[in-house]
Design an enzyme around this catalytic site. Structure first.
Site, PDB file in Angstrom:
ATOM      1  N   ASP A  22       1.196  11.057   4.439  1.00  0.00           N
ATOM      2  CA  ASP A  22       0.061  11.975   4.315  1.00  0.00           C
ATOM      3  C   ASP A  22      -0.823  11.903   5.562  1.00  0.00           C
ATOM      4  O   ASP A  22      -0.925  10.853   6.196  1.00  0.00           O
ATOM      5  CB  ASP A  22      -0.748  11.570   3.067  1.00  0.00           C
ATOM      6  CG  ASP A  22      -1.692  12.677   2.630  1.00  0.00           C
ATOM      7  OD1 ASP A  22      -1.632  13.789   3.178  1.00  0.00           O
ATOM      8  OD2 ASP A  22      -2.510  12.408   1.729  1.00  0.00           O
ATOM      9  N   GLY A  23      -1.466  13.032   5.876  1.00  0.00           N
ATOM     10  CA  GLY A  23      -2.478  13.026   6.933  1.00  0.00           C
ATOM     11  C   GLY A  23      -2.096  13.742   8.221  1.00  0.00           C
ATOM     12  O   GLY A  23      -2.841  13.672   9.199  1.00  0.00           O
ATOM     13  N   ASN A  70       3.973  21.790  -2.582  1.00  0.00           N
ATOM     14  CA  ASN A  70       3.751  22.249  -1.195  1.00  0.00           C
ATOM     15  C   ASN A  70       4.138  23.713  -0.983  1.00  0.00           C
ATOM     16  O   ASN A  70       3.700  24.344  -0.013  1.00  0.00           O
ATOM     17  CB  ASN A  70       4.507  21.382  -0.180  1.00  0.00           C
ATOM     18  CG  ASN A  70       3.874  20.027   0.071  1.00  0.00           C
ATOM     19  OD1 ASN A  70       4.543  19.072   0.440  1.00  0.00           O
ATOM     20  ND2 ASN A  70       2.558  19.935  -0.121  1.00  0.00           N
ATOM     21  N   TRP A  71       4.920  24.285  -1.916  1.00  0.00           N
ATOM     22  CA  TRP A  71       5.247  25.716  -1.803  1.00  0.00           C
ATOM     23  C   TRP A  71       3.980  26.564  -1.891  1.00  0.00           C
ATOM     24  O   TRP A  71       3.968  27.717  -1.465  1.00  0.00           O
ATOM     25  CB  TRP A  71       6.212  26.158  -2.911  1.00  0.00           C
ATOM     26  CG  TRP A  71       7.594  25.595  -2.796  1.00  0.00           C
ATOM     27  CD1 TRP A  71       8.191  24.704  -3.642  1.00  0.00           C
ATOM     28  CD2 TRP A  71       8.582  25.885  -1.786  1.00  0.00           C
ATOM     29  NE1 TRP A  71       9.458  24.420  -3.223  1.00  0.00           N
ATOM     30  CE2 TRP A  71       9.739  25.133  -2.093  1.00  0.00           C
ATOM     31  CE3 TRP A  71       8.603  26.712  -0.649  1.00  0.00           C
ATOM     32  CZ2 TRP A  71      10.889  25.174  -1.311  1.00  0.00           C
ATOM     33  CZ3 TRP A  71       9.761  26.754   0.131  1.00  0.00           C
ATOM     34  CH2 TRP A  71      10.878  25.991  -0.209  1.00  0.00           C
TER      35      TRP A  71
END
Ligand code: FPP
Length: 249
Positions: A22-23, A70-71
């Protein structure tokens, strides 16, 4: 050998490390770059961490590359990530082969663009005999859906009379998940100061040690991996028992 690596006990390594990378977006924003640049640097970090893991003696590394949620990101970002997946796969084949790493996937890969599916198939095929480490990309992956599918599969077996409902064990469900052939993760790492599981490997991390770090994923490297493994080795995994029971084993 780095000073941190020298402190790692090679006999008590986690067999399986799972990572929530993440990030990337924040890393890019902090530097005034486009988010896409953050993801590109995320791929560089993944290459470093995967090769470092294989060198260290980790057998399974499973990374959250694209979640089923995430879609819902803007179409342009989804396209960037899918494009990056395609270009990285062909570029990194050499790295995988040189490091004896076998590529695998978990998730609804059938939802990915056809081009990405073809590239994945190609790299999976070309690395199938690699033995040092399995690198598994979680793609279009969501844990609740995975468990739901597994339950559906068992229910169908019950319907057909192949299995009795009363005889269903944890092992049946574990075998109905994408991760059927892997041991459960011993260590789950999440970068960028978030302390959430985000629908990742919910069943499989029942006894995993959780490691959270403020480092943003593109800044996470070999030393950070060693730090996480050392932290893991300094914990006592009790599996519900008390300390004294473990010492007498
Ligand atoms: C999280 O950063 C990262 C992702 C959603 C994708 C992770 C992907 C890679 C590291 C590249 C390898 C994978 C592919 C598909 C090529 P974020 O965008 O959520 O960061 P933020 O929370 O700071 O916005």
């Amino acid at each position: 050998m780095g000073t941190l690596q020298a402190q790692i006990d090679p006999h008590r390594l986690p067999r399986h490390i799972a990572i929530i990378m993440d990030g990337n977006g924040r890393w890019a924003k902090n530097k005034g770059y486009l988010r896409a640049i953050g993801h590109e640097n995320g791929v560089d970090a993944l290459r470093k961490v995967a090769t470092a893991s294989a060198r260290l003696g980790i057998h399974y590394l499973t990374v959250y590359a694209f979640s089923s949620e995430n879609w819902n990101r803007p179409k342009s970002e989804v396209n960037t990530l899918m494009g990056l997946l395609v270009s990285s796969l062909s570029k990194e084949l050499k790295t995988l082969l040189e490091n004896d790493i076998r590529l695998r996937t978990i998730g609804k890969v059938e939802n990915l663009p056809a081009r990405a599916q073809r590239e994945l198939q190609e790299v999976i095929e070309r690395t199938r005999d690699c033995q040092r480490m399995d690198l598994t990309l979680a793609l279009s992956y969501g844990s609740k859906e995975e468990i739901t599918e597994g339950v559906r599969h068992l229910a169908a077996q019950v319907e057909k009379g192949q299995l009795k409902a009363a005889n269903i064990t944890q092992e049946h469900l574990a075998q109905a998940l994408y991760t059927a052939s892997m041991p459960d993760p011993d260590l789950l790492i999440r970068t960028s100061n978030e302390r959430r599981i985000s629908n990742y490997l919910l069943w499989q991390i029942a006894y995993a040690e959780l490691y959270f770090t403020p480092k943003l994923w593109p800044d996470f490297g070999e030393e950070d991996l060693h730090q996480a493994v050392l932290d893991y080795q300094n914990r006592e995994r009790r599996y519900g028992k008390i300390s004294e029971q473990l010492k007498s084993q």
